[in-house]
Structure formats: C-alpha cells, structure tokens
Design a protein around this motif. Structure first.
Motif, PDB file in Angstrom:
ATOM      1  N   TYR A  93       1.029  -1.211  -0.024  1.00  0.00           N
ATOM      2  CA  TYR A  93      -0.174  -0.039  -0.063  1.00  0.00           C
ATOM      3  C   TYR A  93       0.973   1.024   0.016  1.00  0.00           C
ATOM      4  O   TYR A  93       1.850   1.390   1.091  1.00  0.00           O
ATOM      5  CB  TYR A  93      -0.948  -0.116   1.183  1.00  0.00           C
ATOM      6  CG  TYR A  93      -1.896   1.342   1.348  1.00  0.00           C
ATOM      7  CD1 TYR A  93      -2.896   1.254   0.821  1.00  0.00           C
ATOM      8  CD2 TYR A  93      -1.453   2.314   1.973  1.00  0.00           C
ATOM      9  CE1 TYR A  93      -3.925   2.490   0.696  1.00  0.00           C
ATOM     10  CE2 TYR A  93      -2.276   3.494   2.226  1.00  0.00           C
ATOM     11  CZ  TYR A  93      -3.431   3.475   1.361  1.00  0.00           C
ATOM     12  OH  TYR A  93      -4.347   4.535   1.492  1.00  0.00           O
ATOM     13  N   ASP A 104      -2.711   3.709  -3.612  1.00  0.00           N
ATOM     14  CA  ASP A 104      -3.121   2.533  -4.377  1.00  0.00           C
ATOM     15  C   ASP A 104      -2.358   1.385  -3.451  1.00  0.00           C
ATOM     16  O   ASP A 104      -1.351   1.651  -2.867  1.00  0.00           O
ATOM     17  CB  ASP A 104      -2.182   2.884  -5.609  1.00  0.00           C
ATOM     18  CG  ASP A 104      -2.713   3.890  -6.518  1.00  0.00           C
ATOM     19  OD1 ASP A 104      -4.300   3.923  -6.318  1.00  0.00           O
ATOM     20  OD2 ASP A 104      -2.270   4.283  -7.447  1.00  0.00           O
ATOM     21  N   SER A 105      -2.867   0.352  -3.956  1.00  0.00           N
ATOM     22  CA  SER A 105      -2.273  -1.064  -3.406  1.00  0.00           C
ATOM     23  C   SER A 105      -2.439  -2.055  -4.314  1.00  0.00           C
ATOM     24  O   SER A 105      -2.820  -1.977  -5.490  1.00  0.00           O
ATOM     25  CB  SER A 105      -3.158  -1.356  -2.119  1.00  0.00           C
ATOM     26  OG  SER A 105      -4.540  -1.713  -2.785  1.00  0.00           O
TER      27      SER A 105
END
Length: 185
Positions: free
Chosen positions: A135, A156-157
């Motif tokens: 992450y 974002d991950s």
C-alpha cells in the motif's frame, strides 16, 4: 594497554548471523543458492557484510536455513534504529522498519518501506513463498511482478503472489513510503 575490540558494522552482524546459522547446520552455500535463487557470489557478499539483503531476501534465506525469519529481521531492525542514514545507503536506497515485532512464529509480517527517489533494487528480482500486499503511503512506485509492471501512487495498493520474481522501484522525485504485508505459509 588492551586494544578495544571494534564493534562490527550493522551490515556485517546480519551476514555473520546468516553464516553462523549456515555453518552450525552444516549447509553448503550451493544448497542455499539452490533454495533461494541467489548466486553463491551474492550469498558470500551477504555473509561478508558487503551488501545487506532486503526483507524478501532475508525471508528466503531464513527459510533455506530452516530458522525463524525474526532472528535475522531483528538484527536488521536494531541496526536500523542506530544508523538509519548509513543503513539506507548500504541497502541500496531501500530501508524498512518491522511493524510486527514479536511475530516470530506468525505467518503474517508487516513493514514500513522507504525508497529514495528514482531508485530500485539492484541485482536479481526478489521472490519468496506466499503472498504480498503493498500500500503506497507517499510517492510513486512501480512494482514489477514477473513481466507485469504496476504503477502505483498514494492510496493505491497491490496484492500478488510473492513466489513470482518481483521488484520495487521509486519512479518519482520524492522518497516513496509503503506499507508492505508479507504472508509466508
């Protein structure tokens, strides 16, 4: 007058631990190389303290040695507390802090990872049995999994099979910071 014994550099402490466990268990470097995918030369560099392996490599080496990864990760953690700047340079612009101390016998481990601007791992890609979740807290990174390039920014991950060769690269002007969770069966 007795000469004071020099304190080993933090990088050499990890390498010394790896070598000590390997010799204690009478495991040849070739066997560790075949279990991890690292060359014998790279393993020699790790054991001598010339280079410090990132988390994924420590997990692979500890699995090959059949020891709990925390034995190696704790040595890295203590070194990092004392000498963050020097340590970051010695780990090729890649630093991490363990967020799950005491998880010696657990399958899940979490880390806060920082990478200097426009830097990535050098040498071979990393892989270790299990899964990985990353992450992005700050910065812009590319995580290459096999041949697939994933571009991630803040918030974002990515969740992927960590048994596939993967590489993490900071593609921005700022230090990138990530939360990385690794599951090892």
């Amino acid at each position: 007058m007795a000469r004071k014994k020099a304190t080993p550099e933090p990088t050499s402490l990890v390498g010394q631990k790896i070598k000590a466990y390997r010799l204690e268990k009478d495991i040849a470097l070739d066997a560790i190389a075949n279990e991890t995918g690292f060359s014998v030369e790279r393993l020699k560099q790790i054991e001598s303290g010339e280079i410090t392996p990132p988390v994924g490599a420590l997990l692979q080496i500890s699995r090959a040695l059949k020891i709990d990864s925390s034995l190696l990760l704790e040595a890295q953690k203590e070194s990092l507390k004392k000498r963050v700047k020097e340590y970051t340079k010695r780990t090729e612009h890649y630093a991490y802090n363990t967020l799950t101390p005491g998880a010696e016998n657990k399958h899940l481990k979490a880390f806060r990872v920082t990478i200097d601007p426009f830097q990535d791992h050098t040498g071979v890609g990393y892989h270790h049995e299990g899964e990985e979740f990353s992450y992005v807290l700050h910065g812009n990174v590319e995580i290459t999994v096999g041949e697939n390039v994933n571009k991630l920014g803040p918030g974002d991950s990515l969740h992927f099979n960590s048994g596939i060769q993967h590489n993490l690269k900071n593609v921005g002007n700022d230090v990138a910071e990530l939360l990385v969770v690794i599951y090892s069966p």
